[in-house]
Scaffold this motif. Structure first.
Motif, PDB file in Angstrom:
ATOM      1  N   ALA A  76       0.826  -1.209   0.000  1.00  0.00           N
ATOM      2  CA  ALA A  76       0.000   0.000   0.000  1.00  0.00           C
ATOM      3  C   ALA A  76       0.861   1.259   0.000  1.00  0.00           C
ATOM      4  CB  ALA A  76      -0.946   0.007   1.194  1.00  0.00           C
ATOM      5  N   TYR A  77       2.078   1.177   0.553  1.00  0.00           N
ATOM      6  CA  TYR A  77       2.914   2.383   0.576  1.00  0.00           C
ATOM      7  C   TYR A  77       4.220   2.200  -0.199  1.00  0.00           C
ATOM      8  CZ  TYR A  77       4.403  -0.204   4.749  1.00  0.00           C
ATOM      9  OH  TYR A  77       4.791  -1.185   5.609  1.00  0.00           O
ATOM     10  N   ASN A  78       4.262   1.164  -1.034  1.00  0.00           N
ATOM     11  CA  ASN A  78       5.407   0.962  -1.905  1.00  0.00           C
ATOM     12  C   ASN A  78       5.397   2.054  -2.995  1.00  0.00           C
ATOM     13  OD1 ASN A  78       7.222   0.110  -3.830  1.00  0.00           O
ATOM     14  ND2 ASN A  78       6.401  -1.974  -4.001  1.00  0.00           N
ATOM     15  N   PRO A  79       6.483   2.825  -3.128  1.00  0.00           N
ATOM     16  CA  PRO A  79       6.497   3.875  -4.171  1.00  0.00           C
ATOM     17  C   PRO A  79       6.291   3.291  -5.564  1.00  0.00           C
ATOM     18  CG  PRO A  79       8.477   4.000  -2.776  1.00  0.00           C
ATOM     19  CD  PRO A  79       7.718   2.783  -2.340  1.00  0.00           C
ATOM     20  N   GLN A  80       6.617   2.000  -5.727  1.00  0.00           N
ATOM     21  CA  GLN A  80       6.386   1.332  -7.022  1.00  0.00           C
ATOM     22  C   GLN A  80       5.115   0.477  -6.980  1.00  0.00           C
ATOM     23  OE1 GLN A  80       7.983   2.233  -9.594  1.00  0.00           O
ATOM     24  NE2 GLN A  80       9.352   3.485  -8.341  1.00  0.00           N
ATOM     25  N   GLY A  81       4.253   0.735  -6.016  1.00  0.00           N
ATOM     26  CA  GLY A  81       3.012  -0.027  -5.887  1.00  0.00           C
ATOM     27  C   GLY A  81       2.038   0.296  -7.014  1.00  0.00           C
ATOM     28  N   VAL A  82       0.970  -0.462  -7.062  1.00  0.00           N
ATOM     29  CA  VAL A  82       0.062  -0.366  -8.211  1.00  0.00           C
ATOM     30  C   VAL A  82      -0.613   1.005  -8.317  1.00  0.00           C
ATOM     31  CG1 VAL A  82      -1.748  -1.607  -6.916  1.00  0.00           C
ATOM     32  CG2 VAL A  82      -1.907  -1.449  -9.391  1.00  0.00           C
ATOM     33  N   VAL A  83      -1.053   1.559  -7.188  1.00  0.00           N
ATOM     34  CA  VAL A  83      -1.733   2.861  -7.258  1.00  0.00           C
ATOM     35  C   VAL A  83      -0.739   3.977  -7.568  1.00  0.00           C
ATOM     36  CG1 VAL A  83      -2.839   4.616  -5.811  1.00  0.00           C
ATOM     37  CG2 VAL A  83      -3.728   2.313  -5.857  1.00  0.00           C
TER      38      VAL A  83
END
Ligand code: PBG
Length: 320
Positions: A76-83
């Motif tokens: 949810a807070y991965n800079p490369q996450g889906v959103v």
């Protein structure tokens, strides 16, 4: 004459279109319980947004479905996450014409499907409100870094709006707005969304953090807390079964813009009845949206946004 004396107006500028983005999708994945709605792959979500934009809706609310889930919702807070990737893609493709809003929650990202950090002892469990807050701050900042204009905390944790305001300000995002899911009921009408977002809780339910459908005055308490904590926009969710609550909150907080979320179940019931020929889908969806507007909503989040915009352009209020 009916248009001249009509008390309520509605245009596409008041509509917000939700968009589902699925990290490991290769092509649009239809959502069975929401005919006409898809989970979009990265790489083609911008094309869908452009199609919606051409119909006159320029505000989007993004939900991500990550490829990996864990107890702490790391994705949810991965800079490369889906959103985060979807926001960058939409900004690149649509520019400043589009207002990008994101959902700040954990339920699509946790292996257990709850909206916060779960504390267990034996077979008892609870969502740990205060342990969840810093994660919410991190999620919101990662969305802002990607380019979100508005963040929408939907987890119903107490104190989440204040946490987001502090975290965003400290990170230099004082101009990112907070659309607070102030009044969110523990509703059956979220059923189709949980299929869409793969976010049904694996155990228990959300009654410890979402509101009791029998309560209306409690909405004022929730709205007041969010207003004090720095919300820019208040929200009531769902919309159609809670028109009285929309009116109550609008009257008590006239100085705040109010959004109403016409949720998945509202979409699906009109859709299903329309498909069977039991309701006129177009007229019914417009009646529903005008009613939500009449009750006091300034903005309406609806899966019908593109269709409604088309209809409003073609015939405006003439349908009535
Ligand atoms: C939870 C969330 C939910 C929706 C949006 N964000 C559902 C839930 O609480 O399970 C529902 C939206 C809809 O039904 O359209 N973060």
């Amino acid at each position: 004459m009916r248009n001249l004396v009509a008390e309520t107006d509605l245009g596409p500028e008041r509509l917000i279109a939700p968009l589902f983005v699925q990290e490991d999708a290769r092509e649009p994945v239809p959502i069975e319980a929401m005919p006409g709605i898809y989970r979009w792959p990265l790489g083609s979500v911008a094309d869908e947004a452009k199609r919606i934009l051409e119909k006159g809706v320029d505000k989007f609310l993004l939900f991500g479905i990550p490829a990996r889930k864990d107890e702490a919702a790391t994705e949810a807070y991965n800079p490369q996450g889906v959103v985060q990737r979807a926001v960058r893609e939409l900004r690149r493709e649509l520019g400043e014409r589009a207002t990008l809003m994101t959902d700040v929650c954990m339920c699509q990202y946790t292996s257990h499907g709850h909206c916060g950090i779960v504390a267990r002892s034996g077979d008892r469990w609870r969502v740990d409100n205060d342990a969840t807050l810093p994660y919410m701050g991190k999620i919101a900042v990662s969305h802002a870094e990607a380019g979100a204009d508005v963040v929408g905390p939907s987890s119903m944790m107490d104190g989440v709006v204040g946490q987001l305001r502090r975290s965003l300000d400290e990170a230099g995002f004082g101009d990112v707005l907070i659309m607070a899911y102030s009044v969110k009921y523990a509703s059956n009408f979220y059923g189709p969304f949980r299929e869409a977002a793969e976010s049904a809780p694996a155990f228990g339910d959300r009654r410890t953090y979402q509101m009791d459908p029998r309560n209306a005055m409690e909405a004022l308490k929730e709205a007041e807390l969010d207003a004090e904590e720095g919300a820019d926009i208040l929200m009531v969710k769902p919309a159609l079964p809670y028109l009285d609550v929309i009116r109550l909150v609008k009257d008590a907080f006239p100085q705040y813009p109010l959004a109403a979320y016409s949720v998945s179940g509202e979409y699906s019931m009109v859709k299903a009845a329309g498909e069977r020929g039991w309701l006129d889908e177009d007229r019914s969806l417009l009646e529903m949206l005008y009613a939500i507007r009449r009750a006091g909503a300034d903005a309406i989040i609806t899966y019908y946004a593109p269709r409604a915009a088309e209809l409003l352009r073609e015939m405006g209020g003439h349908v009535f």
